[in-house]
Scaffold this motif. Structure first.
Motif, short mmCIF file in Angstrom:
data_model
loop_
_atom_site.label_atom_id
_atom_site.label_comp_id
_atom_site.label_asym_id
_atom_site.label_seq_id
_atom_site.Cartn_x
_atom_site.Cartn_y
_atom_site.Cartn_z
N LEU A 31 17.51 12.22 27.09
CA LEU A 31 19.19 11.83 26.99
C LEU A 31 20.26 13.12 26.37
N HIS A 61 23.46 14.55 28.40
CA HIS A 61 25.54 14.69 28.30
C HIS A 61 26.03 15.60 28.24
N HIS A 72 21.35 1.46 19.26
CA HIS A 72 22.47 2.54 20.12
C HIS A 72 22.98 3.25 18.88
N TYR A 125 21.51 7.02 21.26
CA TYR A 125 22.69 7.81 21.79
C TYR A 125 23.37 8.13 20.64
N GLU A 126 23.88 7.56 19.82
CA GLU A 126 25.77 7.76 19.11
C GLU A 126 25.06 8.54 17.53
N TRP A 168 30.87 0.35 25.55
CA TRP A 168 30.50 0.48 26.67
C TRP A 168 31.90 -0.59 27.79
N ASP A 184 22.77 2.82 27.37
CA ASP A 184 22.54 3.77 27.36
C ASP A 184 21.91 4.92 28.09
N VAL A 191 23.71 6.08 30.73
CA VAL A 191 24.08 7.55 30.32
C VAL A 191 22.27 8.59 31.40
N GLU A 234 30.45 11.59 30.29
CA GLU A 234 31.25 11.26 28.99
C GLU A 234 32.96 12.32 29.04
N SER A 238 33.02 7.90 31.35
CA SER A 238 32.66 7.02 30.73
C SER A 238 33.72 6.78 29.20
#
Length: 536
Positions: free
Chosen positions: A49, A53, A138, A142-143, A273, A383, A387, A394, A525
């Motif tokens: 991912l 990104h 999430h 991802y975050e 999202w 995600d 993604v 992003e 996004s």
């Protein structure tokens, strides 16, 4: 000679801890291969991912602040008032100085996330299926991993507190240092550090009462260290120069009562999202959210200090988000990391709830906790789809940088934009000078100050571009988030915070006559896409 008395309760507690720790290690060793496979799978997904990104402005902004001066003292002075404590910037600067490449930003984020996941997988007492559910959320997919920001560092320190709390609670000052460091990652983690201290004190009072003991003394020393960390964080953040970015939640709760659902909406899968995923609408969040969040704390009923700390921190942050600054997912997830840490610390003793009613309530609360983690896992799956598979970026900053590198005539161009902050992520890719029209200065990072021009027009941008070219003789490139060829009847548009831009018909015509549009980037996004122009 007097014979010293033996504190049997203390011995029993220590013996029980030793037995539980041995059982935990035996369980981890027995399931080492499944846990290792889980950890490796998570690493592979997150790295994949991350390769898809595109860094966003808030990520690159931190690196720009970390490199804003030739020395560390200058960096800290430049950082003062930005609104975040210094620890993340210090780590970025320390990683950058030996190698001198901006790729340390995503690398540092991935390293912090791997340490967090490693603690969870190999140190937590949770069954490996529950560990998998947490890692699939999430935040960890991802975050707090792919997104290179300071919030992931806060989660790492919260999990480190959970991992070492039992064995270090009554020894040394390690926990106080961890709390001081956590307070210097972000403002919400600082609040969680206070909540963690409250939990620690409540647990000591439960064990030893209010009479002064060595446990109280050890707590006081660690609390003093944590308080020093909190003071350093406060001194770094305030007074802020981003006074135009301080948005109060002036709307408050719709009913005039405390609303847990709305400020924690994104924990429940609403609007994380917004372009493609909505598990719950706003009405469902308001009705269902408070019940689920409060119920998730009830799983700690078997340990009253942990239950009270979870409940009071939830209510306190909800008040802050209702009446103070509006929160977002990264802030809300910090509370969930604290909730996970409380389950972690008290996991072997949660089954000790006495009485059938309390056991039933505790079981229902744990089920709500699992539901909350399951909602997080659905967002983690999103995600992977959005993604990883679909490749929704992003930001279009990399596309913009690629465009500039493909045009030799724009190599030395000066970049301006509206909003100004659209330029910030480009610093990861290019060395072109940025000029911020609203602040009338060159720089790498925008200051969201009330001293900057809050109202701007297309004519103002055109005039600034012409003035820069006349003064420097260099090409001027303009990035506009406003799509001039698709304007509606409204000719004044609100941008971030208190900024607006106007675009009257005659102004747009003059701008189009003076500039060539060389690119129009597609959807993202976030909001970081734009049309790109050159001044003729």
């Amino acid at each position: 000679m007097s014979v010293p008395t033996l504190n049997y309760k203390y011995v029993t507690d220590k013996s029980m801890f030793a037995l539980r720790e041995a059982a935990r290690r035996q369980s981890v060793a027995k399931l080492f291969l499944p846990r290792l496979a889980l950890f490796v799978a998570w690493i592979l997904i997150v790295v994949w991912l991350a390769s898809r990104h595109v860094l966003w402005r808030d990520e690159v902004r931190a690196l720009s602040f970390a490199l804003a001066s030739d020395n560390w003292i200058g960096m800290l002075r430049h950082l003062h008032g930005e609104g975040h404590p210094a620890l993340w910037y210090i780590l970025l600067r320390a990683a950058y100085d030996p190698v001198g490449v901006p790729q340390v930003l995503p690398a540092m984020s991935l390293a912090m996330a791997a340490l967090t996941a490693g603690l969870l997988v190999f140190r937590s007492p949770f069954p490996w299926l529950l560990v998998a559910l947490i890692l699939a959320g999430h935040a960890f997919v991802y975050e707090y991993s792919v997104m290179a920001r300071n919030y992931g560092l806060g989660a790492l320190l919260i999990f480190a507190l959970a991992a070492f709390f039992r064995e270090r609670r009554d020894h040394g000052v390690g926990l106080g240092i961890l709390l001081a460091l956590a307070a210097n990652t972000n403002a919400i983690a600082a609040a969680i550090a206070v909540a963690f201290l409250a939990y620690w004190l409540l647990e000591i009072v439960e064990e030893s009462g209010l009479s002064w003991t060595m446990k109280h003394r050890r707590f006081a020393i660690n609390a003093a260290i944590a308080a020093l960390g909190l003071l350093v964080a406060f001194a770094t953040m305030y007074p802020t120069f981003n006074d135009a970015a301080f948005i109060l939640n002036s709307e408050g709760p719709a009913t005039g009562a405390l609303d847990l659902g709305s400020p924690f909406a994104k924990l429940l899968g609403y609007d994380v999202w917004p372009s493609h995923l909505t598990l719950f609408g706003p009405r469902a969040v308001v009705l269902f959210g408070p019940i689920l969040l409060l119920a998730a704390t009830l799983g700690l009923m078997g340990r009253p200090p942990a239950f009270l700390a979870a409940l009071l921190s939830l209510v306190g942050l909800a008040l802050f988000f209702n009446l103070g600054v509006k929160g977002d997912y990264r802030h809300e997830m910090t509370w969930l990391a604290f909730l996970i840490a409380l389950y972690w610390i008290n996991w072997p003793r949660l089954r000790e709830a006495r009485g059938q009613v309390r056991r039933w309530v505790s079981g229902a609360g744990f089920a709500a906790f699992v539901v909350l983690l399951t909602l997080q896992a659905t967002l983690g799956a999103a995600d992977i789809v959005v993604v990883g598979i679909k490749g929704a970026p992003e930001s279009r900053s990399e596309d913009f940088a690629r465009l500039l590198s493909s045009r030799p005539d724009l190599k030395d161009s000066i970049l301006i934009a509206d909003p100004d902050y659209m330029l910030e992520p480009l610093r990861y890719w290019v060395d072109n000078p940025f000029y911020f029209v609203r602040e009338k200065r060159f720089g790498d990072t925008v200051r969201f100050s009330r001293k900057a021009r809050s109202d701007l027009s297309i004519s103002d941008l055109l005039a600034a571009a012409r003035s820069l070219r006349a003064a420097t003789g260099r090409p001027i490139v303009i990035a506009l988030a406003l799509r001039l060829d698709s304007l509606g009847e409204d000719r004044r548009f609100r941008e971030s915070y208190a900024w607006t831009i106007s675009a009257r018909t005659e102004e747009v015509a003059a701008f189009n006559a003076a500039c060539n549009r060389i690119a129009s980037f597609g959807s993202v996004s976030s909001d970081e896409t734009y049309d790109v122009y050159t001044l003729k």
